[in-house]
Design an enzyme around this catalytic site. Structure first.
Site, short mmCIF file in Angstrom:
data_model
loop_
_atom_site.label_atom_id
_atom_site.label_comp_id
_atom_site.label_asym_id
_atom_site.label_seq_id
_atom_site.Cartn_x
_atom_site.Cartn_y
_atom_site.Cartn_z
N GLU A 443 36.04 40.25 51.07
CA GLU A 443 37.00 40.32 52.19
C GLU A 443 38.43 40.51 51.71
OE1 GLU A 443 36.02 41.01 54.82
OE2 GLU A 443 33.96 40.38 54.49
C1 LIG Z 1 28.33 39.16 46.84
C2 LIG Z 1 29.21 40.23 47.38
C3 LIG Z 1 29.14 40.54 48.73
C4 LIG Z 1 29.94 41.56 49.27
N1 LIG Z 1 29.79 41.93 50.58
C5 LIG Z 1 30.40 43.07 51.01
C6 LIG Z 1 30.10 43.64 52.28
O1 LIG Z 1 29.34 43.07 53.07
N2 LIG Z 1 30.67 44.81 52.63
C7 LIG Z 1 31.52 45.49 51.80
O2 LIG Z 1 31.98 46.56 52.17
N3 LIG Z 1 31.85 44.96 50.59
C8 LIG Z 1 31.30 43.79 50.17
N4 LIG Z 1 31.60 43.29 48.93
C9 LIG Z 1 32.58 43.97 48.11
C10 LIG Z 1 33.89 43.20 47.97
O3 LIG Z 1 34.59 43.20 49.18
C11 LIG Z 1 34.65 43.82 46.80
O4 LIG Z 1 33.99 43.40 45.62
C12 LIG Z 1 36.11 43.45 46.76
O5 LIG Z 1 36.77 44.06 47.84
C13 LIG Z 1 36.80 43.86 45.48
O6 LIG Z 1 36.50 45.17 45.14
P1 LIG Z 1 35.96 45.52 43.68
O7 LIG Z 1 34.84 44.61 43.39
O8 LIG Z 1 35.71 46.96 43.57
O9 LIG Z 1 37.15 45.11 42.72
P2 LIG Z 1 38.43 46.06 42.35
O10 LIG Z 1 39.01 46.62 43.59
O11 LIG Z 1 38.06 46.99 41.27
O12 LIG Z 1 39.42 44.95 41.78
C14 LIG Z 1 39.31 44.41 40.46
C15 LIG Z 1 40.47 43.44 40.23
O13 LIG Z 1 41.72 44.16 40.33
C16 LIG Z 1 42.55 43.57 41.31
N5 LIG Z 1 43.25 44.63 42.03
C17 LIG Z 1 42.72 45.77 42.53
N6 LIG Z 1 43.67 46.49 43.15
C18 LIG Z 1 44.82 45.80 43.05
C19 LIG Z 1 46.14 46.01 43.52
N7 LIG Z 1 46.48 47.08 44.23
N8 LIG Z 1 47.06 45.07 43.24
C20 LIG Z 1 46.74 43.96 42.54
N9 LIG Z 1 45.50 43.70 42.07
C21 LIG Z 1 44.54 44.61 42.33
C22 LIG Z 1 41.62 42.81 42.24
O14 LIG Z 1 42.28 41.74 42.92
C23 LIG Z 1 40.54 42.33 41.28
O15 LIG Z 1 40.94 41.14 40.66
C24 LIG Z 1 30.86 42.24 48.41
C25 LIG Z 1 30.96 41.88 47.07
C26 LIG Z 1 30.13 40.90 46.55
C27 LIG Z 1 30.22 40.60 45.08
#
Ligand SMILES: Cc1cc2nc3c(=O)[nH]c(=O)nc-3n(C[C@H](O)[C@H](O)[C@H](O)COP(=O)(O)OP(=O)(O)OC[C@H]3O[C@@H](n4cnc5c(N)ncnc54)[C@H](O)[C@@H]3O)c2cc1C
Length: 594
Positions: A443
């Site tokens: 989220e």
């Molecule tokens: C168990 C689980 C359930 C989930 N359920 C859903 C779901 O139902 N629907 C759905 O669509 N998604 C879902 N997700 C996805 C989840 O919302 C994402 O994992 C999350 O939004 C982060 O994206 P990412 O994992 O690609 O990390 P990234 O976006 O790659 O981020 C990696 C790190 O970089 C930081 N970062 C990235 N961009 C910036 C920025 N601009 N400024 C500062 N820091 C930054 C982040 O805070 C993080 O620490 C789920 C994930 C998990 C693990």
């Protein structure tokens, strides 16, 4: 074995005594006929369902996890999940806070929120299935066409069908502007969707007859960027002329993730292979529509963390009363036993009180935000609705990030109370820590929440929303300033309020010259803001308790003790956080990582 007792007494205190639920509801025509007694009856029944039906499935669900069958692309949820869901549906729980026009019971968000705290405390992984459905309901309710509402809402409201939110793709998490899923318009007005989503919670399961996926995708003419993404409803089974699940749609689960916690919830790879979908709202405005669901989900994640904080606290408390190790520093307390119970030790009490304070502060805060949502949705006066909406917008990132960070701290402290027994699976404590960890990530990560708070909600708005919320705090401080018994709460509250104003101005000034300064300060800034909000609610709770403790009810003595602990032991963290926030971007950006 872990146990869970719904915290109904504290919920009553917060809803009735602190927030005056009856008076709030009386202002809202949609809820004017509802009184606090009915709310309590519903919560009592809801608490029974959570404690008796869901809680026993929490550890078994964690151990078993979900099973994926590649041949049928189907997911089997842990034993008992499906039956519990059917019972949940039969009892009408999914419809609690839904619109009566679509079969809902029209009860307040504040009630649903308290109910969800208990569901999450009992079983977060299970609760995500109905939780996501409720988010899908809210999104379609706000942005669906009349035909979409007529088709989907009654089935989501009844719980017959469940919902998902499909945003994330392998290369695109935080930055949704990168998403590649495509939607091609078809002559019949539908769209053909192609792409791959990952991490989709409740994306496939055996609990309901159909799954309503809300999918973000890009239209063929859309350039890159987030402002041009569209939102589609893509059901697993295409509804037939009667609205019953018909032909299988070309959307399916390609795999499920093996992960740290919430094992009972299926985290799915969802493949769209020319799936049929329909546009929700206007083209290119999908993110806007999805924000309804994301905001609901952010409060929902806060409630997940509150539930975990409460249940971890309850179990740690029970253990600390029983486990005998060492003697009290001030002399033996259990002379007939070979050792005193560990609850005599100051640091064990610190750990317990930390979890307790984060649970009670979180309950007061989220109940308030939920009531503000009720005002935003139902108050007859436009300006009151707008004001409530602004407050909800300001406070939502704090709910999401502050409660989830606190739950990580609280569940870990609660585990520590068990010593080595906390680390092994039998007592259930390590599951709470594992389950709590995801709440800080999905989220929108907590970093993103912090950037949203400081960047969008505070600085872009010239501090206006923050100033208006600050006015409420100031009024309370002024009203209490003549009461010497309140000085211990009011003095640090006023001090922190003043410091936050100064900190905001300082970061605003630095960020105008260098935007990295905002990014460098955002995370500690949100925690300071979170503490200000908790200090305000603890001071208000202390005020009530000071008056009522005289009656001899130990509940109010306990509330005062928790408030005093909060001010003495948790609030001082803000001194360090403010120094961190002020320290600027230089020390973060100096390292040449190459
Ligand atoms: C168990 C689980 C359930 C989930 N359920 C859903 C779901 O139902 N629907 C759905 O669509 N998604 C879902 N997700 C996805 C989840 O919302 C994402 O994992 C999350 O939004 C982060 O994206 P990412 O994992 O690609 O990390 P990234 O976006 O790659 O981020 C990696 C790190 O970089 C930081 N970062 C990235 N961009 C910036 C920025 N601009 N400024 C500062 N820091 C930054 C982040 O805070 C993080 O620490 C789920 C994930 C998990 C693990």
């Amino acid at each position: 074995m872990p146990h869970y007792q719904p915290p109904l007494r504290d919920m009553h205190f917060v809803l009735d005594e602190l927030l005056d639920l009856n008076a709030e509801l009386a202002q809202l025509p949609a809820h004017a006929g509802l009184d606090a007694t009915t709310v309590h009856q519903v919560l009592e029944e809801g608490g029974k369902f959570a404690a008796e039906r869901l809680f026993p499935l929490n550890q078994t669900g964690d151990r078993e996890g979900c099973q994926y069958d590649a041949a049928t692309r189907s997911v089997t949820t842990p034993r008992g999940f499906r039956d519990a869901y059917q019972q949940y549906v039969a009892a009408g729980w999914p419809s609690l806070a839904c619109d009566p026009a679509y079969g809902g019971q029209g009860l307040p968000v504040a009630l649903n929120n308290a109910f969800y705290e208990m569901l999450n405390a009992a079983n977060q992984a299970w609760t995500m299935y109905p939780g996501l459905s409720h988010g899908a309901y809210e999104c379609l309710h706000a942005h669906g066409s009349e035909a979409q509402k007529q088709l989907y809402l009654p089935r989501l409201v009844s719980g017959e069908w469940t919902g998902t939110m499909c945003l994330t793709e392998a290369h695109c998490g935080t930055d949704l502007g990168l998403l590649r899923t495509r939607a091609e318009p078809q002559p019949d007005g539908s769209y053909r969707l192609t792409g791959n989503k990952i991490f989709i919670s409740a994306g496939e399961h055996d609990m309901a007859a159909n799954i309503v996926h809300l999918v973000l995708a890009r239209l063929p003419d859309a350039p890159s960027g987030t402002r041009v993404i569209s939102l589609f409803v893509v059901p697993k089974f295409l509804p037939d002329a009667q609205g019953e699940p018909g032909e299988r749609n070309a959307i399916g689960c390609g795999a499920i993730e093996h992960k740290m916690g919430i094992h009972g919830n299926a985290t799915c790879q969802i493949n769209l292979d020319g799936a049929t979908g329909w546009l929700i709202g206007e083209p290119h405005r999908g993110l806007n529509a999805m924000f309804v669901m994301m905001n609901a989900a952010r409060l929902g994640v806060g409630m997940q963390s509150l539930g975990l904080t409460e249940v971890a606290y309850q179990n740690a408390l029970a253990y600390a009363r029983e486990r005998a190790q060492g003697r009290s520093l001030s002399g033996t307390k259990a002379s007939s036993a070979p050792a005193d119970p560990i609850i005599v030790h100051p640091d064990v009490r610190r750990m317990l009180m930390t979890a307790r304070a984060y649970a009670e502060g979180g309950r007061a805060f989220t109940s308030y935000v939920a009531l503000m949502i009720d005002r935003e949705l139902n108050h007859p006066d436009d300006s009151v609705r707008r004001e409530a909406a602004d407050e909800v917008a300001l406070l939502t990132p704090i709910v999401k990030a502050f409660l989830t960070d606190n739950a990580w701290i609280a569940t870990s402290e609660a585990l520590q109370v068990f010593g080595g027994h906390g680390y092994i699976a039998e007592w259930g404590m390590e599951q709470y820590v594992r389950d709590a960890r995801i709440n800080m990530i999905y989220e929108g990560t907590n970093t993103i929440q912090s950037l949203d708070l400081l960047g969008r909600k505070v600085l872009m708005d010239q501090g206006e929303k923050l100033r208006r919320f600050g006015e409420k705090i100031r009024h309370f401080i002024v009203a209490q300033s003549a009461d010497p018994a309140m000085a211990e709460f009011i003095t640090p509250l006023a001090d922190l309020a003043e410091k936050l104003v100064k900190l905001t101005a300082e970061i605003g000034g630095k960020a105008a010259a260098d935007p990295e300064e905002m990014g460098a300060a955002a995370v500690p800034y949100l925690r300071v803001a979170g503490h200000l909000v908790y200090a305000y609610f603890f001071a208000r709770m202390a005020k009530l308790s000071l008056t009522r403790a005289a009656g001899g009810d130990p509940f109010y003595q306990a509330k005062l003790a928790t408030a005093r602990f909060y001010f003495a032991r948790l609030l001082p963290e803000t001194a360090m956080l403010i120094r961190q926030a002020r320290s600027g971007a230089a020390s973060l950006m100096a390292m040449d990582f190459s």
